[in-house]
Scaffold this motif. Structure first.
Motif, PDB file in Angstrom:
ATOM      1  N   THR A 157       0.842  -1.192   0.000  1.00  0.00           N
ATOM      2  CA  THR A 157       0.000   0.000   0.000  1.00  0.00           C
ATOM      3  C   THR A 157       0.876   1.240   0.000  1.00  0.00           C
ATOM      4  O   THR A 157       1.869   1.311   0.731  1.00  0.00           O
ATOM      5  CB  THR A 157      -0.930   0.035   1.226  1.00  0.00           C
ATOM      6  OG1 THR A 157      -1.712  -1.163   1.264  1.00  0.00           O
ATOM      7  CG2 THR A 157      -1.873   1.235   1.155  1.00  0.00           C
ATOM      8  N   ARG A 186      -4.853   6.460  -2.021  1.00  0.00           N
ATOM      9  CA  ARG A 186      -4.148   5.266  -1.558  1.00  0.00           C
ATOM     10  C   ARG A 186      -4.114   4.262  -2.704  1.00  0.00           C
ATOM     11  O   ARG A 186      -5.146   3.958  -3.302  1.00  0.00           O
ATOM     12  CB  ARG A 186      -4.856   4.660  -0.350  1.00  0.00           C
ATOM     13  CG  ARG A 186      -4.107   3.465   0.244  1.00  0.00           C
ATOM     14  CD  ARG A 186      -4.798   2.948   1.486  1.00  0.00           C
ATOM     15  NE  ARG A 186      -6.091   2.339   1.169  1.00  0.00           N
ATOM     16  CZ  ARG A 186      -6.872   1.765   2.073  1.00  0.00           C
ATOM     17  NH1 ARG A 186      -6.530   1.763   3.346  1.00  0.00           N
ATOM     18  NH2 ARG A 186      -8.024   1.240   1.706  1.00  0.00           N
ATOM     19  N   SER A 203      -3.075   0.405  -3.875  1.00  0.00           N
ATOM     20  CA  SER A 203      -2.768  -0.948  -3.420  1.00  0.00           C
ATOM     21  C   SER A 203      -2.319  -1.796  -4.599  1.00  0.00           C
ATOM     22  O   SER A 203      -2.882  -1.700  -5.689  1.00  0.00           O
ATOM     23  CB  SER A 203      -3.998  -1.587  -2.765  1.00  0.00           C
ATOM     24  OG  SER A 203      -4.357  -0.894  -1.584  1.00  0.00           O
TER      25      SER A 203
END
Length: 335
Positions: A22, A30, A32
């Motif tokens: 992450t 964000r 991932s």
């Protein structure tokens, strides 16, 4: 049964989260996925939804990863971090089994995956193609196809490469040749290896129409990682020349062989060069050079645009010298 299914899904979901890297950005986003490399100011994150995404290092707030990564804070020394944990803005925590270490993101120059011990068969390679059609006062058709593939298992490495060139002007063929080579390396240490190779060249236009070479010798692998590889080798060769007039030459030579590639700008651009410089033992020829240098720009994970220059030179032969320079541009695929 239903409870077991729910538990299995929960475990699978937890595993996916646990092993996903992450990255938190300064704008609040964000990302991932899986961190693959950081170099040239770009952090590459491979995602399921968007492929490999390059992130500007200056825009990263912090990040975490559960995979082992080599974190370098200068050009020479690196620290293997078993995991990377998120920290305050502009920082990360490196955990390697000892006391956790907090470092500034600004101090990190490079992040790559450590080179694993090769136990399973690993194959990589590429095909580059160049096509040029010109219709004018003089019609020109130009084709170039080149491939290279490497297979590594344990201490053995197989390298196969080949190239075909053809050019015609107003239906008159001015270039028509191909080159095939196979090398087998046996690693004696992590870096020293012994190489054996065979090479065959066929030219239907030049006076030097056939070249056959068998060679062997030691080599040294300076590095081979996510950002590229560099090796040098010394060879003792036996070469056979055959000319269009029927004359033949056979001689031994010493040669230096190199193979270098380096990924730049977050692995979006690759610089590469390889070739061989040889000196015959005797008076058959002064020297020979077979080299190429070029760039590849990755459009997708598997497709690229390429630009390269090639030089094939044999100086001082009994027949006419061979001196060919070729520039090509085209597209390619990699695996």
């Amino acid at each position: 049964m239903l409870l077991r299914t729910v538990l299995c899904l929960a475990v699978a979901s937890a595993s996916t989260v646990t092993f996903a890297d992450t990255v938190w950005l300064k704008n609040g986003d964000r990302i991932s996925g899986k961190i693959t490399v950081f170099d040239g100011g770009k952090l590459m994150v491979k995602t399921e939804y968007g492929g490999s995404i390059p992130l500007d290092w200056k825009q990263i707030k912090t990040m975490e990863s559960d995979q082992e990564l080599l974190v370098k804070q200068d050009d020479y020394m690196g620290e293997k971090a078993k995991t990377i944990k998120a920290a305050d803005d502009g920082k990360v925590i490196l955990q390697n089994g000892e006391a956790p270490k907090t470092v500034e993101l600004a101090s990190i120059q490079q992040i790559i995956k450590p080179k694993p011990v090769v136990t399973d068969l690993q194959i990589k390679g590429n095909v580059d193609m160049g096509l040029d059609y010109k219709r004018a006062e003089t019609d020109t058709d130009d084709y170039n196809v080149a491939f290279k593939t490497t297979a590594r298992h344990g201490k053995w490495r197989h390298i196969g490469s080949g190239e075909y060139n053809r050019e015609s002007q107003d239906s008159v063929v001015t270039t028509d040749n191909f080159d095939l080579e196979y090398s087998l390396d046996r690693f004696l240490t992590d870096q020293w290896f012994w190489q054996g190779r065979v090479d065959y060249k066929r030219d239907k236009i030049e006076d030097l129409e056939r070249q056959r070479t068998v060679g062997t010798g030691p080599g040294y692998q300076f590095w081979d990682d996510e950002l590229g590889a560099f090796s040098l080798g010394g060879l003792i060769n036996r070469t056979d020349y055959q000319y269009t007039d029927g004359d033949k030459d056979r001689f031994y030579s010493v040669a230096m062989k190199w193979d270098y590639n380096r990924y730049l700008i977050g692995k979006t651009v690759e610089f590469f060069t390889n070739g061989e410089l040889g000196k015959p033992i005797g008076n058959v020829a002064d020297y020979s050079l077979d080299a190429e240098v070029g760039l590849r720009y990755k459009v997708t994970e598997w497709a690229s645009l390429n630009l390269k220059a090639e030089k094939d030179l044999v100086s001082g032969t009994d027949a006419a010298d061979l001196d060919t320079t070729r520039y090509t541009a085209g597209f390619g695929v990699a695996w």
